[in-house]
Each structure stands twice: as C-alpha cells, then as structure tokens.
Design an enzyme around this catalytic site. Structure first.
Site, short mmCIF file in Angstrom:
data_model
loop_
_atom_site.label_atom_id
_atom_site.label_comp_id
_atom_site.label_asym_id
_atom_site.label_seq_id
_atom_site.Cartn_x
_atom_site.Cartn_y
_atom_site.Cartn_z
N GLU A 226 10.92 -18.77 9.29
CA GLU A 226 11.62 -17.73 10.04
C GLU A 226 11.64 -16.39 9.30
OE1 GLU A 226 15.46 -19.21 11.10
OE2 GLU A 226 14.63 -20.60 12.55
N SER A 227 10.83 -16.22 8.27
CA SER A 227 10.89 -15.00 7.46
C SER A 227 10.52 -13.74 8.25
CB SER A 227 10.00 -15.12 6.23
OG SER A 227 8.64 -15.14 6.60
N MET A 228 9.77 -13.87 9.34
CA MET A 228 9.39 -12.70 10.14
C MET A 228 10.11 -12.65 11.49
SD MET A 228 7.53 -10.64 8.52
CE MET A 228 7.08 -9.59 9.89
N ASP B 204 10.78 -9.45 8.24
CA ASP B 204 11.72 -8.85 9.20
C ASP B 204 13.08 -9.54 9.16
OD1 ASP B 204 9.74 -7.11 9.92
OD2 ASP B 204 9.34 -8.04 11.88
N ASN B 205 13.11 -10.80 8.77
CA ASN B 205 14.36 -11.55 8.63
C ASN B 205 14.82 -11.38 7.18
OD1 ASN B 205 16.46 -13.35 8.55
ND2 ASN B 205 15.31 -15.05 9.46
#
Length: 182
Positions: A45-47, A144-145
């Site tokens: 979920e990093s993006m 983004d996250n």
C-alpha cells in the site's frame, strides 16, 4: 542453410541489442530492454491511493533514454537497499532542496500541494527529513502513502541510473474502474 543463417543472425542481433540496452534501464528483464516496457504487480500500500495492492502497472523503459525523471513522475526503480523493484513518486531532482515533515513536503522553499497523498488523520511523523540538497544524478522519491512507505526518507537518494522506467498505466486491477493511463 540460408534459414539457419538468418535465424542465427537474428539471435545475434537480439543479443547485441539486449547487451547494448538502448533504453538504459536498470533491469535485466528482456521485455524492458528490447521491447521498451515491463509489467509490475503492486504488492503493498506504499503508493495508495494512486496504486493499490493487486494493481498491475505498465512501465515504459524508454521514457528516460534521452532525459531524466521529472517532478511528480511515477517510476519503477531499484532502491539502494534492495534488488527488488520499488514504485515511487519523484519529489525532488538534482539541485532541488527538499524537506519532509509528516506527509508534507517542502520543495525549494515552497510547500507542495498534493491531492494524491494518503496520510493518517492522527498525524504521521514517520521519517521526517530536515532540509537536504539533492546531489547531481540523484532523485528523492516518496510513496503516496506517506505513513506506510519505505522510501528516500529511510534509504536516502536514488541514483538516476537505477530507474527502470516511468509508470504509464494501470493495465489490470481487481477494480476495473481503476484501469487508466497516467
């Protein structure tokens, strides 16, 4: 005999093109080096919210053959701490001054307004970075996250030559409405 000679010539030509690596990509993937694209599955979920787990993105490897990544580009790259490709957003390029406080980024003295950044309502001060100047040939990349991304705040600058390519589209997703070009 002629057919064998032609086939051997083609194999030799493909091998030479692979070794020359005309796109200058950092990957050994033959699709990226010869065809100019590669597909990557998003595992984390990093993006988010831009890219979510299960999305498959197309990366154009010839995007930077004659240039460098620009601010806000989504790229696939090899980080300095791992050999597996990461996806991230270029926040700062060579010569820029950058700092990060929580999810907020200040670039060259101006706070960046980003509507794509996912941050915690409780505040996220994970990996704040005091003002840095990006050296020549380097990039500062963030997810983004911001509360759930392992990025330049933790492993530092990324060499431009470690960029595989620019993310150009989500080509498959569990949610068909997410399929789009960038």
């Amino acid at each position: 005999m002629k057919v064998i000679g032609v086939l051997l010539g083609l194999v030799f030509l493909v091998l030479i093109l692979y070794l020359i690596n005309p796109s200058g990509t950092a990957t050994l993937d033959p699709r990226a080096r010869l065809l100019g694209y590669a597909l990557y599955n998003i595992p984390s979920e990093s993006m988010a919210p831009t890219l979510i787990p299960g999305d498959i993105v197309m990366t154009k490897t010839f995007s930077y053959a004659n240039g460098s990544p620009k601010h806000h580009d989504l790229i696939v790259y090899i980080p300095p701490v791992n050999e597996s490709p990461f996806v991230g957003r270029v926040v700062a390029v060579s010569g820029d001054t950058v700092s990060v406080t929580g999810p907020d980024v200040t670039l060259n003295g101006q706070q960046i307004e980003e509507d794509i950044v996912l941050s915690s309502d409780r505040g996220c001060h994970r990996g704040d970075v005091e003002e840095l100047v990006v050296p020549a040939g380097k990039l500062f990349i963030l997810g983004d996250n911001r509360c759930n991304s392992h990025d330049s705040r933790f492993f530092g600058f990324v060499d431009e030559e470690m960029v595989i390519g620019r993310v150009s589209a989500i080509v498959a997703s569990r949610d068909k409405d997410r399929i789009k070009d960038f």
